[in-house]
Design a protein around this motif. Structure first.
Motif, short mmCIF file in Angstrom:
data_model
loop_
_atom_site.label_atom_id
_atom_site.label_comp_id
_atom_site.label_asym_id
_atom_site.label_seq_id
_atom_site.Cartn_x
_atom_site.Cartn_y
_atom_site.Cartn_z
N THR A 1 20.84 -2.72 23.46
CA THR A 1 20.06 -2.31 22.30
C THR A 1 20.61 -2.97 21.04
O THR A 1 21.81 -2.89 20.78
N VAL A 2 19.74 -3.63 20.28
CA VAL A 2 20.17 -4.20 18.99
C VAL A 2 20.37 -3.05 18.02
O VAL A 2 19.43 -2.34 17.67
N GLN A 3 21.61 -2.89 17.56
CA GLN A 3 21.96 -1.75 16.71
C GLN A 3 22.16 -2.13 15.25
O GLN A 3 22.14 -1.25 14.38
N GLU A 4 22.34 -3.42 14.98
CA GLU A 4 22.63 -3.82 13.60
C GLU A 4 22.32 -5.30 13.42
O GLU A 4 22.58 -6.12 14.30
N LEU A 5 21.77 -5.64 12.26
CA LEU A 5 21.59 -7.03 11.85
C LEU A 5 22.51 -7.32 10.67
O LEU A 5 22.63 -6.49 9.76
N ARG A 6 23.14 -8.49 10.70
CA ARG A 6 23.99 -8.90 9.58
C ARG A 6 23.45 -10.22 9.04
O ARG A 6 23.41 -11.22 9.74
N LEU A 7 23.04 -10.20 7.77
CA LEU A 7 22.46 -11.37 7.14
C LEU A 7 23.45 -11.90 6.11
O LEU A 7 23.39 -11.60 4.92
N ALA A 8 24.42 -12.69 6.60
CA ALA A 8 25.46 -13.21 5.73
C ALA A 8 24.89 -14.16 4.70
O ALA A 8 25.28 -14.15 3.52
N ALA A 9 23.96 -15.01 5.12
CA ALA A 9 23.27 -15.94 4.21
C ALA A 9 21.98 -16.35 4.91
O ALA A 9 21.95 -17.32 5.67
N PHE A 10 20.92 -15.59 4.65
CA PHE A 10 19.65 -15.83 5.33
C PHE A 10 18.52 -15.52 4.36
O PHE A 10 18.38 -14.39 3.90
N LYS A 11 17.76 -16.55 4.01
CA LYS A 11 16.66 -16.41 3.06
C LYS A 11 17.15 -15.73 1.78
O LYS A 11 18.09 -16.21 1.15
N SER A 12 16.53 -14.60 1.40
CA SER A 12 16.92 -13.94 0.15
C SER A 12 18.13 -13.03 0.31
O SER A 12 18.59 -12.43 -0.67
N HIS A 13 18.66 -12.90 1.53
CA HIS A 13 19.76 -11.97 1.81
C HIS A 13 21.09 -12.71 1.83
O HIS A 13 21.22 -13.77 2.45
N ARG A 14 22.09 -12.11 1.20
CA ARG A 14 23.45 -12.64 1.19
C ARG A 14 24.42 -11.48 1.39
O ARG A 14 24.62 -10.67 0.50
N GLY A 15 24.96 -11.39 2.58
CA GLY A 15 25.93 -10.34 2.86
C GLY A 15 25.32 -8.96 3.04
O GLY A 15 26.01 -7.96 2.81
N THR A 16 24.08 -8.87 3.47
CA THR A 16 23.47 -7.57 3.68
C THR A 16 23.56 -7.17 5.15
O THR A 16 23.66 -8.01 6.04
N VAL A 17 23.51 -5.88 5.38
CA VAL A 17 23.59 -5.31 6.73
C VAL A 17 22.44 -4.34 6.91
O VAL A 17 22.21 -3.47 6.07
N LEU A 18 21.70 -4.48 8.01
CA LEU A 18 20.58 -3.59 8.30
C LEU A 18 20.89 -2.81 9.58
O LEU A 18 20.85 -3.37 10.68
N PRO A 19 21.22 -1.52 9.47
CA PRO A 19 21.40 -0.70 10.67
C PRO A 19 20.05 -0.42 11.31
O PRO A 19 19.04 -0.27 10.62
N LEU A 20 20.04 -0.34 12.63
CA LEU A 20 18.78 -0.13 13.35
C LEU A 20 18.89 1.12 14.22
O LEU A 20 19.82 1.25 15.01
N ALA A 21 17.92 2.00 14.07
CA ALA A 21 17.82 3.22 14.86
C ALA A 21 16.63 3.06 15.81
O ALA A 21 15.92 2.06 15.76
N PRO A 22 16.38 4.05 16.67
CA PRO A 22 15.18 3.95 17.51
C PRO A 22 13.90 3.74 16.70
O PRO A 22 13.03 2.98 17.10
N VAL A 23 13.79 4.41 15.54
CA VAL A 23 12.67 4.16 14.62
C VAL A 23 13.27 3.92 13.23
O VAL A 23 13.91 4.82 12.67
#
Length: 397
Positions: free
Chosen positions: A14-36
């Motif tokens: 299960t993908v539980q977290e995305l880390r966008l160190a340097a991606f498009k408009s995101h720099r060092g952001t973290v997106l936690p992922l839940a079932p919804v």
């Protein structure tokens, strides 16, 4: 977030977290992922860019060369790099029965695109690392319990290294088998992804009928899929009708397709029975009705009826599909998020959606996306309920 001990290991990768160190408009952001998970915020704050990061990882996991692997991302490979940069970096955490698998990857976009660095770990154990890159090859080292220690070899820098390992790691000892198992979990979790963004204008036309119709991300062939579901599974079709009826302001007595064989081959178009046998075709249905119908079809059917490149070696009973649903309005959130929550406990579905406003529904992880006025970059702010006990909510980035 992934360093926190898990109360129970997931049954499926299960993908539980995305880390966008340097991606498009995101720099060092973290997106936690839940079932919804609902990512909300005003237009232009970077919600779609966060979804693109997961689409990018899905493409990389397929093992194709970088240009082809990232063709499904808006703007392609070049569009992944932040403005003024010559590359991008992102990663993810995947929960598995053996522990948390973490992937970090950096891609250079100047010249011929190539992997500049990649790292794979299971818990605190490093499974794959990279060194120098030159002439399309990159030095790699992966874990082994053999007498000579880790294995060192050059791999192609033109595609994700983790996707190359199943053909390179012999599995001759427990360490190498641990690498193979971690890679299998990672690639399976990332490849079981379906991004749906229904386009009502495309859904209003006639389409060829097919016994093996698979829904496209734009839902332009929804009529063929409805005809297939109606003939294959009356229970799911009945739930689809109920969902459409519950969210419609107009009478819905039935759902089906109109058929036309005048051109030599049979064609179908979606239609709704508004009562008294009066069928209204998709040409006259509102955009909201068509989008609701497409989203509900995705949630209620599953991988076998969706056009996606999934891990063919994974049995349908073991699949865990992550659905990306973009730009839900308030009515769609109110109807579809509870439907997703109802289906999630069955263990085959997760949902990541975007909207302009929060839904404030129990059990939905809500993350606000906004722009940093100082840097212009995107920030992700989890709702207070998503923050660990004792920690104050703060922008991650």
């Amino acid at each position: 977030m992934t360093d926190q001990p898990q109360s129970r290991a997931p049954r499926r990768a299960t993908v539980q977290e995305l880390r966008l160190a340097a991606f498009k408009s995101h720099r060092g952001t973290v997106l936690p992922l839940a079932p919804v998970t609902l990512l909300h915020g005003a237009g232009g704050t970077g919600k779609s860019n966060a979804l693109d990061a997961l689409v990018a990882l899905c493409g990389l996991a397929g093992g194709a060369e970088l240009e082809q692997a990232l063709a499904g991302v808006r703007g392609g490979l070049a569009g992944c790099a932040p403005h003024g940069r010559q590359g991008f970096r992102l990663g993810c955490s995947v929960g598995t029965p053996q522990g948390t698998v973490r992937l970090e990857v950096a891609v250079r976009t100047d010249g011929r695109p190539r992997i500049a660095a990649e790292r794979l770990a299971l818990g605190r154990q490093l499974l794959l690392s990279t060194g120098e890159e030159a002439r399309g090859r990159i030095s790699a080292a992966w874990h082994s319990d053999g007498r000579q220690g880790d294995i060192h070899a050059p791999l192609s820098a033109r595609s994700l290294l983790s996707a190359q390992l199943p053909l390179r790691v012999a599995g001759a000892n427990p360490g190498e088998r641990r690498v193979l198992a971690a890679v299998e979990h990672l690639l399976t979790a990332l490849r079981e992804l379906f991004a749906v963004d229904p386009v009502p204008a495309l859904m209003r036309g006639w389409v060829p009928v097919s016994d093996d119709a698979r829904l496209r991300g734009s839902a332009e062939n929804l009529a063929a899929v409805i005809a297939r579901i109606q003939g294959e599974c009356r229970i799911r079709f009945g739930r689809l009708v109920q969902t459409l009826r519950a969210g419609s302001s107009q009478p819905v007595a039935g759902l089906g397709v109109l058929r036309d064989a005048s051109g030599g081959g049979e064609r179908v178009i979606t239609a709704v029975d508004e009562g008294d046998g009066h069928w209204t075709s998709a040409e006259l249905l509102g955009a909201g009705t068509l989008r609701r119908l497409a989203f509900a079809t995705v949630l209620l059917t599953g991988p076998g009826v969706l056009q996606l490149t999934s891990a063919a070696e994974v049995p349908d009973a073991e699949r865990l599909l992550t659905v990306l649903a973009e730009d839900l309005d308030q009515e769609l959130c109110a109807g579809l998020l509870p439907l997703a929550q109802e289906l999630v406990p069955r263990g085959h579905l997760r949902l990541l959606a975007t909207a302009r406003t929060p839904a404030r529904l129990p059990g939905v992880l809500e993350v606000r996306c906004e722009r940093d006025p100082a840097s212009g970059g995107s920030l992700l702010v989890p709702a207070p309920a998503a923050v660990a006990p004792g920690a104050a909510p703060a922008a991650v980035g």
